[in-house]
Scaffold this active site. Sequence first.
Site, mmCIF file in Angstrom:
data_model
loop_
_atom_site.group_PDB
_atom_site.id
_atom_site.type_symbol
_atom_site.label_atom_id
_atom_site.label_comp_id
_atom_site.label_asym_id
_atom_site.label_seq_id
_atom_site.Cartn_x
_atom_site.Cartn_y
_atom_site.Cartn_z
ATOM 1 N N LEU A 12 0.865 -1.179 0.000
ATOM 2 C CA LEU A 12 0.000 0.000 0.000
ATOM 3 C C LEU A 12 0.901 1.228 0.000
ATOM 4 O O LEU A 12 1.726 1.377 0.891
ATOM 5 C CB LEU A 12 -0.872 -0.023 1.266
ATOM 6 C CG LEU A 12 -2.174 0.770 1.287
ATOM 7 C CD1 LEU A 12 -3.167 0.201 0.283
ATOM 8 C CD2 LEU A 12 -2.764 0.736 2.691
ATOM 9 N N HIS A 13 0.757 2.094 -1.004
ATOM 10 C CA HIS A 13 1.633 3.266 -1.004
ATOM 11 C C HIS A 13 1.074 4.479 -1.737
ATOM 12 O O HIS A 13 1.614 5.570 -1.610
ATOM 13 C CB HIS A 13 2.989 2.909 -1.636
ATOM 14 C CG HIS A 13 2.950 2.844 -3.139
ATOM 15 N ND1 HIS A 13 2.474 1.752 -3.823
ATOM 16 C CD2 HIS A 13 3.313 3.755 -4.086
ATOM 17 C CE1 HIS A 13 2.563 1.976 -5.120
ATOM 18 N NE2 HIS A 13 3.061 3.182 -5.307
ATOM 19 N N ARG A 14 0.004 4.333 -2.508
ATOM 20 C CA ARG A 14 -0.450 5.457 -3.329
ATOM 21 C C ARG A 14 -1.035 6.567 -2.468
ATOM 22 O O ARG A 14 -1.687 6.311 -1.449
ATOM 23 C CB ARG A 14 -1.480 4.990 -4.360
ATOM 24 C CG ARG A 14 -0.864 4.156 -5.467
ATOM 25 C CD ARG A 14 -1.812 3.956 -6.631
ATOM 26 N NE ARG A 14 -1.157 3.199 -7.679
ATOM 27 C CZ ARG A 14 -0.426 3.724 -8.650
ATOM 28 N NH1 ARG A 14 -0.264 5.031 -8.715
ATOM 29 N NH2 ARG A 14 0.134 2.966 -9.567
ATOM 30 N N ARG B 219 6.728 5.470 2.241
ATOM 31 C CA ARG B 219 5.605 6.415 2.295
ATOM 32 C C ARG B 219 4.556 5.935 3.291
ATOM 33 O O ARG B 219 4.028 6.722 4.085
ATOM 34 C CB ARG B 219 4.982 6.570 0.905
ATOM 35 C CG ARG B 219 3.833 7.577 0.872
ATOM 36 C CD ARG B 219 3.126 7.583 -0.476
ATOM 37 N NE ARG B 219 2.231 8.726 -0.551
ATOM 38 C CZ ARG B 219 2.581 9.911 -1.001
ATOM 39 N NH1 ARG B 219 3.803 10.105 -1.454
ATOM 40 N NH2 ARG B 219 1.720 10.910 -1.018
ATOM 41 N N ASP C 42 -2.103 -1.723 -4.176
ATOM 42 C CA ASP C 42 -2.512 -0.601 -5.023
ATOM 43 C C ASP C 42 -1.427 -0.279 -6.043
ATOM 44 O O ASP C 42 -1.451 0.763 -6.685
ATOM 45 C CB ASP C 42 -2.876 0.644 -4.192
ATOM 46 C CG ASP C 42 -1.734 1.156 -3.326
ATOM 47 O OD1 ASP C 42 -0.609 0.597 -3.409
ATOM 48 O OD2 ASP C 42 -1.957 2.105 -2.550
#
Length: 362
Positions: A206-208, A239, A280
């Site tokens: 998960l990073h967006r 992030r 994502d």
Amino acid sequence: MKVLSVVGARPQLVKLAPVAAALAGGPHRHVIVHTGQHYDAALSDVFFSGLSIPSPDVHLGVGSGSHGAQTGAALAALDTVLQRERPDWVLVYGDTNSTLAGALAAVKLRLPVAHLEAGLRSFNRGMPEEHNRVLTDHCADLLLAPTREAVRLLETEGLGARTRLAGDVMGDVCLRIRDAVLAGEHPAPALPEGVPPQGPFLLATLHRPDNTDDPERLEALIGALAALPLPVALPAHPRLTARAGAYGIELARGAIRVGPPLPYADLVGAVLASAGVVTDSGGLQKEAYWLGRTCTTIRPETEWVETLEGGWNLLVPDPQRMPVGRWGRLAARPVPGGPRPSPSGGGRAAHRVVRLLEEASP
């Protein structure tokens, strides 16, 4: 032919690996410029060593910052490099701020630009990557599309004359590493503590910004991952770690087992060992598909529409709104039957990229 590659983030390094190898096999000179957009060693340096990429000739050290500051810093630093090198092609990869900066710096110096992975569209104008893609495609001289759908989209934008079907160079790397992992040439992936190496477990990333920059949404998504019925291996992108820390959100809870980002071979090994992927990431969607694992994408859209065929990839933008049992069954669903095409290019896309650059050289 002198080619200058501009890279700066993990997905670009994966794409760079086969291109660098293909260029090294001919009479060409290849200059690698690393902007330093991903400055964390786990997201950058480890990929150069793990994928046998030559060390960068130039490292700009741009680092983190807002989109404008990061793009502007890379653009200013690239000016000097491009004027000194005067390559036959400036090759930019994917959809990051480094991609756009490389393309803009080159066109303003009247240097030919080739865009690798051209023509991808999410049609989500809230994504910074979507603007980077579109702007880069419209200023580049040669558009190297990974799929026929990407070619079609470029043609609808009036860019067909500059477009060539190159194939997907990420497939070159993924298939090569897959074969090496299956042959026992790589050690087992370093999974987070508490994840059973023989499974079953789910692999998640998960990073967006859409998923990590709003504390309420991030808390809800982490809660949804924590409620899954299998252990969840979560290699945490910097992030994600930074946002969770800033918001006071605990990542290691419920089913989630947190670890550092994985080198590429370990990532491929982890996908192969998993019962499925939740992500994502655009790149991981493709890798799960090629490696024969289901993917559940926490986004309302995907640039890789081919992965949706047959139910290999499912879009679930709001898993926290689903009943826990249904969400768990969906994320841990068995692999579907039916055909699963190989990547466009059949593992030789990078060689086609070099040939197309040769043919289009000014």
